[in-house]
Design an enzyme around this catalytic site. Structure first.
Site, short mmCIF file in Angstrom:
data_model
loop_
_atom_site.label_atom_id
_atom_site.label_comp_id
_atom_site.label_asym_id
_atom_site.label_seq_id
_atom_site.Cartn_x
_atom_site.Cartn_y
_atom_site.Cartn_z
N ASP A 115 77.35 -27.79 55.52
CA ASP A 115 75.97 -28.21 55.34
C ASP A 115 76.01 -29.43 54.42
OD1 ASP A 115 73.44 -28.68 54.41
OD2 ASP A 115 72.95 -26.58 54.02
N GLN A 160 72.67 -32.33 51.36
CA GLN A 160 72.61 -33.01 50.06
C GLN A 160 73.79 -33.95 49.85
OE1 GLN A 160 70.00 -33.01 48.35
NE2 GLN A 160 68.93 -31.31 49.30
N CYS A 216 64.42 -22.73 48.21
CA CYS A 216 65.02 -22.12 49.41
C CYS A 216 66.40 -21.56 49.13
CB CYS A 216 65.07 -23.10 50.58
SG CYS A 216 63.46 -23.62 51.14
N LYS A 231 66.39 -37.06 54.12
CA LYS A 231 66.92 -36.96 52.75
C LYS A 231 67.77 -38.17 52.39
CE LYS A 231 67.07 -31.90 52.90
NZ LYS A 231 66.01 -31.42 51.99
N HIS A 280 71.59 -22.67 51.02
CA HIS A 280 70.16 -22.84 51.35
C HIS A 280 69.81 -21.79 52.40
CE1 HIS A 280 66.66 -24.86 53.19
NE2 HIS A 280 66.56 -25.56 52.09
#
Ligand code: PMP
Length: 407
Positions: A201, A204, A365, A227, A124
């Site tokens: 990261d 998600q 993104c 999220k 991202h």
């Protein structure tokens, strides 16, 4: 057959009860942000109706309650990701700020001219640009792990990319535009053989797969509350104490100090050293309600259900003529990106919207991913625990309808 006992989970989500353009809303933009259960919405109202006050400063009753509720969230988050210490949990605005904190502060302490930072081809923008800035500031270079046409990282390349000048490997656990689940444990092990710290990261990952930071042994991990059914504006940075202790503050201000003199300021202990100013107290406190919701599902069942739903969705949309799935990794989670021959993703998205189906279109993104595939963007369907097989069926029907309108 779906093994999950679907408890009509959508019923807990008031925003999902709406109609848009006269159609029942089907919300498939969960990777961008999830809807919030009533319990989270109630917690926000309850916070402002009861314990609202500033944290850490006041001796008064409400301030003590607000402080205690914030710190309880910190303990909950630590348990959620199995951190060794509660003070390894730092609250931020979200994944973006968590990564910027590390890119800025870690790089100040450890990045020198001639060094390099390694990221991957499927990051991202928020795990690309902060590292570009850090490399520019400190005379380092950025290296990129390539991927194949299925959207899987070419991990053999790590042998060339990682060397004694690599100061950081920053990589996503789950790609937000392809759905690829990267084998982070294996990657981290490889980096650690060269004593290279790894930032994951988990934007998600946090809503969709179990996270155990000690088991994968990552050095940093970032995710966003919004999220995972929680409020916007609250995020988490996990960092190993050994790194956080050696990193300078990211921002200066109140809370992050022990004592301030004009000659010299002494910084606060972890985690407060990295939490300057009045934090997002309501978001912090109400993140607990989101964790309560997730853990009540319970988690393992929700993850299994989402996996089944992804497989079902993949099978169903594959029958749409001319549809090509972008991202066909062996391990995927919750994200289904595609393009349809002779159509622009935007046009498909607009037509689906008019039929009550919210998807995201564009580059998500991840412009380098779109460049790699030579496409302007994708239509992206991203699943949450409240989505149903019936909604997938409706999606497939509406895709057929949209196609006939476009052709
Ligand atoms: N990384 C990934 C993989 C993401 O999907 C996102 C959100 N789209 C981010 C980082 C940034 O998260 P936020 O906007 O909440 O800071």
């Amino acid at each position: 057959a779906f093994t999950y006992q679907h408890k009509q989970i959508a019923d807990y989500f008031p925003a999902l009860q709406q109609k848009v353009y006269g159609q029942p809303l089907i919300y498939f933009d969960n990777a961008a942000t999830t809807q919030k259960p009533q319990s989270v919405i109630d917690a926000i109202a309850r916070y402002y109706s009861t314990i609202n006050s500033n944290v850490h400063r006041g001796v008064h009753y409400l301030s003590q309650l607000a402080t205690e509720a914030s710190e309880e969230t910190r303990r909950r988050v630590a348990r959620f990701i199995n951190a060794r210490h509660t003070h390894e949990i730092i609250f931020t605005r979200g994944t973006t700020e968590s990564i910027n904190l590390v890119a800025n502060s870690y790089s100040k302490a450890f990045l020198k001219p001639g060094d390099n930072v390694v990221i991957s081809a499927m990051e991202h923008h928020s795990n690309i640009v902060p590292w570009q800035i850090a490399c520019e500031d400190h005379g380092a270079t950025l290296r990129v792990i390539p991927m194949n046409e299925r959207g899987e990282l070419l991990l053999d390349e790590l042998d060339h990319l990682l060397d004694e000048h690599t100061r950081m490997l920053a990589i996503t656990w789950i790609s937000n535009s392809l759905g690829t689940v990267n084998p982070v444990r294996e990657i981290i092990e490889k980096a650690h053989q060269l004593n290279i710290p790894v930032l994951i990261d988990a934007a998600q990952a946090a809503p969709h797969i179990p996270i155990d930071v000690q088991a994968i042994d990552c050095d940093f991990l970032a995710f966003s509350g919004h999220k995972m059914y929680g409020p916007t504006g609250i995020g988490v940075l996990y960092g190993k104490e050994q790194w956080l202790d050696r990193m300078p503050p990211y921002q200066g201000g109140g809370e992050m100090i022990k004592s301030v003199r004009f000659e010299k300021t002494e910084y606060n202990d972890l985690p407060f050293k990295f939490e300057a100013g009045t934090p997002h107290i309501e978001g912090t406190v109400c993140l607990q309600a989101a964790l309560d919701f997730l853990e009540s599902l319970p988690l393992a069942d929700a993850y299994a259900y989402e996996q089944q739903l992804l497989e079902y969705a993949t099978r169903q949309v594959s029958q749409v003529p001319g549809l090509r799935i972008i991202g066909q990794a062996a391990e995927k989670a919750s994200i289904l990106s595609f393009i349809i021959a002779d159509t622009h993703p935007y046009d498909v998205g607009v037509l689906l919207d008019k039929m009550g189906i919210a998807v995201r279109t564009g580059h998500h993104c991840t412009q380098p991913v779109m460049d790699f595939f030579g496409i302007p963007g994708t239509v992206r369907v991203t699943l949450a625990v409240y989505n149903t097989p019936a909604e997938i069926d409706r999606l497939t029907t509406c895709l057929d309808k949209a196609l006939s309108m476009l052709k």
